[in-house]
Scaffold this active site. Sequence first.
Site, mmCIF file in Angstrom:
data_model
loop_
_atom_site.group_PDB
_atom_site.id
_atom_site.type_symbol
_atom_site.label_atom_id
_atom_site.label_comp_id
_atom_site.label_asym_id
_atom_site.label_seq_id
_atom_site.Cartn_x
_atom_site.Cartn_y
_atom_site.Cartn_z
ATOM 1 N N ASN A 105 -29.988 26.423 23.891
ATOM 2 C CA ASN A 105 -30.497 25.419 22.960
ATOM 3 C C ASN A 105 -30.716 26.079 21.608
ATOM 4 O O ASN A 105 -31.003 27.275 21.533
ATOM 5 C CB ASN A 105 -31.826 24.827 23.451
ATOM 6 N N HIS A 107 -33.145 25.755 18.319
ATOM 7 C CA HIS A 107 -34.422 25.142 17.926
ATOM 8 C C HIS A 107 -34.700 25.540 16.482
ATOM 9 O O HIS A 107 -34.572 26.725 16.127
ATOM 10 C CB HIS A 107 -35.534 25.630 18.856
ATOM 11 N N SER A 134 -33.761 29.450 16.080
ATOM 12 C CA SER A 134 -33.642 30.318 17.256
ATOM 13 C C SER A 134 -32.666 29.700 18.254
ATOM 14 O O SER A 134 -32.693 28.486 18.472
ATOM 15 C CB SER A 134 -35.005 30.458 17.951
ATOM 16 N N ASP A 143 -38.746 24.982 24.893
ATOM 17 C CA ASP A 143 -38.511 25.899 23.765
ATOM 18 C C ASP A 143 -39.130 27.274 24.009
ATOM 19 O O ASP A 143 -39.635 27.913 23.090
ATOM 20 C CB ASP A 143 -39.112 25.298 22.474
HETATM 21 C C1 GRF Z 1 -31.116 20.383 14.067
HETATM 22 O O1 GRF Z 1 -32.120 20.774 13.160
HETATM 23 C C2 GRF Z 1 -31.378 21.043 15.394
HETATM 24 O O2 GRF Z 1 -32.037 22.278 15.259
HETATM 25 C C3 GRF Z 1 -32.283 20.067 16.051
HETATM 26 O O3 GRF Z 1 -31.669 18.821 15.759
HETATM 27 C C4 GRF Z 1 -31.248 18.887 14.376
HETATM 28 C C5 GRF Z 1 -29.982 18.079 14.183
HETATM 29 O O4 GRF Z 1 -28.922 18.787 14.714
HETATM 30 N N1 GRF Z 1 -32.420 20.306 17.451
HETATM 31 P P1 GRF Z 1 -27.410 18.198 14.671
HETATM 32 O O5 GRF Z 1 -27.036 17.973 13.220
HETATM 33 O O6 GRF Z 1 -27.419 16.891 15.448
HETATM 34 O O7 GRF Z 1 -26.598 19.289 15.299
#
Ligand code: GRF
Length: 200
Positions: A105, A107, A134, A143
């Site tokens: 994942n 985060h 991370s 997380d």
């Molecule tokens: C990102 O900030 C990710 O870290 C969080 O969701 C946000 C959107 O990610 N988990 P994405 O553009 O859908 O990949």
Amino acid sequence: MRVAILISGSGSNMVTLARSMTGDHPARPCLVLSNRPDAGGLARAADLGLPTAVVDHRAYPDRAAFEAALQEALLPAAPDLLALAGFMRILTPGFTGAWSGRMLNIHPSLLPKYPGLDTHARAIEAGDAEAGCSVHEVTADLDAGPILGQARVPVLPDDSAETLAARVLEQEHRLYPAVLRRVAAGDRSRLDLPPVLQID
Ligand code: GRF
């Protein structure tokens, strides 16, 4: 190595991950799965020619039923690894246990600081000088799995949660592919990306 990417939203991390798995990269994307039928990332995955699936969590009475449907949607793609990329559902120990060591994942904080939501607002509120993202192995604790890599950015005095999120997202797109490539090559050592010159 076959990688299934799980999304809930725009899928910008999914796009950078999928695009990174080419040439001599030891992994290939085998499926993009979303828990939301309206996730923008589904169209982006289709544009990349990737198989997609939707398992709408709202269609299931509880987490266990949803996760059973997740498994059913994942298995035909025979993934070796799951990459959560903006996937916004909390998974039960039953599911994280079944994929133990095989689920990553990203985060948007420097874990162990700020697990959970609203990470950027919390970093600004705390007056932190830096923030970041991370990549970690997913375990039963939210997380909190082993950290496989981090990337750091400065928090600027006039930052809002949005401006900081945008700066961190750029680093997410550097970090996640770099960590995935190492994991696909069998290397679980931690990767801390050097900071890039911030020209905002
Ligand atoms: C990102 O900030 C990710 O870290 C969080 O969701 C946000 C959107 O990610 N988990 P994405 O553009 O859908 O990949």
